[in-house]
Design a protein around this motif. Sequence first.
Motif: not given
Length: 434
Positions: A276-279, A287-288
């Motif tokens: 989740i929420d790749r950055r 990511a999460d």
Amino acid sequence: MTPGGALTGRWRVPGDKSISHRAIMLAAIAEGETRISGFLEGADALATLAVFRQLGVNIDGPDGGLVRVRGVGMRGLQAPAEALDLGNSGTSMRLLAGLFAGQTFPVTLTGDVSLSRRPMRRVTEPLALMGAQIATTADGTAPLVITPTAQLKGVDYALPVASAQVKSSVLLAGLYANGETCVTEPARTRDHTERMLTTFGYSIRRQGLRVCLTGGGRLSGCRLTIPADISSAAFFMVGASIAPGSDVLLEEVGINPTRVGIVNILRAMGADIELIDRRTVGGEPVADIRVCYAPLKGIQIPVDQVPLAIDEFPAIFIAAACAEGETILTGAAELRVKESDRIAVMANGLAQLGIDAEPRPDGIRIIGGQLGSTAATGAIDAHGDHRVAMAFAMAGLRASGIIEIHDCANVETSFPGFATLAANSGLNIVEQRV
């Protein structure tokens, strides 16, 4: 550990150990100040930090993961007054062998009993091709006695076995060498050194499995954020995958493509894993990671995933023990020369828990089944290996009885506070200090 339980909640595991080592090393020889957040305050990374203080580098912290390093430049390190003790950290010893090969003063690198048994010719031999003078014991182990050489020369080196530590050692020596230094890998390994050199402003040339740099450049201080360590997250990923009712969210975990073998392998086994929420954080993808319980099945682990998960196999072996059917690993002889012989030690421990585990020269065959207890067979001996200890701790989630793990104090080398975090997450674990 008492049996049963499920893992729930959200949290951030400690900073990445591999990146923490490299951050201190490069910050020390950079020009100007580097501010690091998310630094792993574990014994291995602290050993690297302590070494550079002995070499005259001014370092503030760590304080809550914050470290400030006032770099001395490529030629500003000072001769140490005594041998440099790296404790249990093989990464420190192998990488620093390359970094110190080009210095103008002698250095001796030592370590604890475990580190003093690990093979070092894999780095000393390619460094010798560059002109480095490094003496080892007759068995090719530490202590490493590094004598200054007039000038290192660039080398074009093809790694016989995929190893990020050897690649990094040669590249760090290449910073001090005349001409170009190139390393070609037989398979892709973690690229933290290359990414971080770029972050510090050093030019790197990459083409496929080949990476090159030219010596004589400079590094500039910067700001770095170290992501959470996927190797530490791996234990909770496996724990959540095998324990019914589990649902965890692991925050800001590094998902470097050279490190995601644990994700790929668990997914192939049927794990429920969502990124989740790749950055990007500090030049590294993060990511999460959300993991929920799902029934696992045994697989033939793809050989191309082995170097991408080399540190996570103790945890993966626990997943295999809880999966339906047969899991086979090949091409992982590197596991024989980690902090312990991880193939033999994990096979012995699994056998004590009633699991059919057949060790092989370069891997293992595991038949999934019901994990038992060590009450009848005696405690599991982790042989001082932090990852073995944490892997068997997670086995308690599916065991039919109590599991005792001995010789596991080295958990602090990579995951300070593991037992507390695991207990708060739902693992029935009691830590006894002697």
